[in-house]
Every structure is written in C-alpha cells, then in structure tokens.
Design a protein around this motif. Structure first.
Motif: not given
Length: 67
Positions: A1-4, A8-14, A41-46
């Motif tokens: 899930m984390l890799l997916g 998706l490059q969600l880090a660039t979305t709000p 923490a892992e999901l938030f960091q990624l």
C-alpha cells in the motif's frame, strides 16, 4: 500500500487523509483501536498524509450516513 501511494505522488497534492478499509485484524496495524503509531509515521513521512483504518462495516455505515 505504501509503495502504491508513493507511486501516485500524493506528496504533491494538498494534505488529505488516506482511508484503508480492511477486515484484517493484524496486531501490527492497530494499537488500541487506532492505526499503529509506526504505521502512521511511515505513511506520513512518505506521503505527507494521515492514515485512517476502518473495518468494512464502519465504512458502509459512514457512507450510508452521508445520504
């Protein structure tokens, strides 16, 4: 899930919440009825997003209550 999610490059979305709907009862996913702090923490960091984990029945109830 984390890799997916990373792909998706969600880090660039709000900022948003990621919802995982699962009936799985893995002890390493939940701690006292909430997502495990390490997983959070892992999901938030990624991705920069917050994780919620709900059971299928909770999800169905929430969707029905939206109507």
């Amino acid at each position: 899930m984390l890799l997916g999610l990373v792909k998706l490059q969600l880090a660039t979305t709000p900022s948003a919440r990621i919802l995982l709907v699962t009936g799985d009862q893995k002890e390493d996913w939940m701690s006292f009825g909430k997502p495990h702090p390490i997983l959070l923490a892992e999901l938030f960091q990624l991705t920069g997003h917050v994780l919620d984990i709900v059971k299928p029945a909770e999800f169905v109830k929430t969707v029905r209550d939206l109507k």
